[in-house]
Design an enzyme around this catalytic site. Structure first.
Site, PDB file in Angstrom:
ATOM      1  N   SER A  15       0.741  -6.871   8.730  1.00 35.09           N
ATOM      2  CA  SER A  15       0.696  -5.353   8.816  1.00 35.09           C
ATOM      3  C   SER A  15       0.737  -4.761   7.338  1.00 35.09           C
ATOM      4  CB  SER A  15       2.093  -4.820   9.444  1.00 35.09           C
ATOM      5  OG  SER A  15       2.266  -3.662   9.122  1.00 35.09           O
ATOM      6  N   LYS A  19      -6.090  -3.759   6.545  1.00 28.95           N
ATOM      7  CA  LYS A  19      -7.023  -3.831   7.582  1.00 28.95           C
ATOM      8  C   LYS A  19      -7.779  -2.875   7.966  1.00 28.95           C
ATOM      9  CE  LYS A  19      -4.184  -5.438  10.210  1.00 28.95           C
ATOM     10  NZ  LYS A  19      -3.011  -5.349   9.429  1.00 28.95           N
ATOM     11  N   ASP A  39      -4.227  -2.461  18.048  1.00 28.38           N
ATOM     12  CA  ASP A  39      -2.972  -1.388  18.394  1.00 28.38           C
ATOM     13  C   ASP A  39      -3.450  -0.620  19.735  1.00 28.38           C
ATOM     14  OD1 ASP A  39      -1.943  -2.573  16.274  1.00 28.38           O
ATOM     15  OD2 ASP A  39      -1.822  -0.737  15.158  1.00 28.38           O
ATOM     16  N   ARG A 169       4.193  -0.617   4.068  1.00 31.34           N
ATOM     17  CA  ARG A 169       4.789  -0.375   5.336  1.00 31.34           C
ATOM     18  C   ARG A 169       6.023   1.028   5.389  1.00 31.34           C
ATOM     19  NH1 ARG A 169       4.154  -2.571  11.161  1.00 31.34           N
ATOM     20  NH2 ARG A 169       5.987  -1.439  12.423  1.00 31.34           N
ATOM     21  N   ARG A 172       4.743   4.369   4.858  1.00 33.07           N
ATOM     22  CA  ARG A 172       4.041   5.293   6.083  1.00 33.07           C
ATOM     23  C   ARG A 172       5.075   6.075   6.829  1.00 33.07           C
ATOM     24  NH1 ARG A 172       0.151   0.649   8.829  1.00 33.07           N
ATOM     25  NH2 ARG A 172      -1.227   0.221   7.133  1.00 33.07           N
ATOM     26  N   GLY A 174       4.764   6.896  10.080  1.00 36.98           N
ATOM     27  CA  GLY A 174       4.744   6.338  11.472  1.00 36.98           C
ATOM     28  C   GLY A 174       3.475   6.150  12.022  1.00 36.98           C
TER      29      GLY A 174
END
Length: 263
Positions: A15, A19, A39, A169, A172, A174
């Site tokens: 994660s 990507k 996802d 991460r 972010r 969400g």
């Protein structure tokens, strides 16, 4: 003539390894290209497993693997985005693009040249009409997803350090989900995200160390391609250029080796 309508390119890694950013950049410069996101195969939130008292979005049990393989089979046979997949992932932001306009223009120019009449790209994507599906996901090369991995024609693996993955991460806001929106609770990367990544991908590395050296044997057996010898946190400009060059090479190889059918 080829009975395959599309080539499926897996883009996997931990994660926040880049990507989705990479997939969107490639889609913008390659014709006949669309993105499918791992996802988009999450189960309903009520069906998710838990780990350390937290919902676990980062394990194979959180995904509907049969639905994913069904979608990949549809793409192979039809060359189109599966009409039964309701994509939510493209609603998620990946932040400011880390690749300069100059690099994007240079890579687009390279692809455009490859697509000129008389060049292989023209034969493959223009005359041949082959579609390219970019499947991005954090678990594509987990042993638990072997049925999906078997449907990938080209497999790219992005490396990232734990520190960089955590930093990205946690920056972010969400994620859009089937039920609404998910924001990571404090400590989620350390408790859920990174341990799951390490457990699922240990087999790809020497001594199981996902921040160590990739296993040449595992890469050869699975035909997974990675940027070897450049360290973990390769900048996205370098990764973008490497991927464009690798895709041109791999698409040409796929086209030459494609199974023929009687006309």
């Amino acid at each position: 003539m080829c009975d395959r309508k599309a080539v499926i390119v897996g883009i996997s890694g931990a994660s926040s390894s880049g990507k989705t950013t990479l997939a969107r950049l490639l889609r913008d410069i390659l014709p006949n290209t669309f993105i499918l996101h791992e996802d988009d195969f999450y189960k309903a939130e009520s069906e998710l497993p838990t780990r350390d008292g937290l919902l676990d979005w980062d394990c194979a049990e959180a995904l509907s693997i049969p639905d994913m393989t069904k979608a990949l089979s549809h793409i192979r046979g039809n060359g189109t985005f599966p009409p039964f997949v309701d994509s939510k992932e493209d609603q998620n932001s990946v932040g400011k693009c880390p690749v300069s306009d100059a690099k994007i223009a240079a890579m687009k120019s390279k692809v455009d040249e490859w697509l000129q009449p008389g060049r292989k790209g023209h034969e493959i994507l223009k005359e041949g009409g082959l579609k390219v599906c970019l499947l991005d996901g954090f678990l594509l090369y987990s042993k638990d997803l072997q049925s999906a991995m078997d449907l990938l024609d080209i497999k790219l693996f992005l490396l990232v350090s734990r520190a960089k993955a955590t930093q990205r991460r946690e920056a972010r806001d969400g994620y859009v989900t089937l039920e609404g929106f998910w924001a990571d609770p404090p400590g989620y990367v350390d408790k859920i995200v990174w341990p799951n990544y390490a457990e699922s991908h240990a087999w790809l590395f020497e001594d199981g160390d996902v921040e160590g050296t990739l296993s040449e044997r595992a890469l050869a057996e699975t035909k997974i391609l990675a940027q070897k010898g450049l360290g973990l946190d390769v900048d996205m400009e370098t990764t973008f250029e490497w991927t464009v060059n690798m895709l041109i090479e791999q698409l040409e190889a796929f086209w030459e080796q494609r199974p023929a059918v009687d006309t």
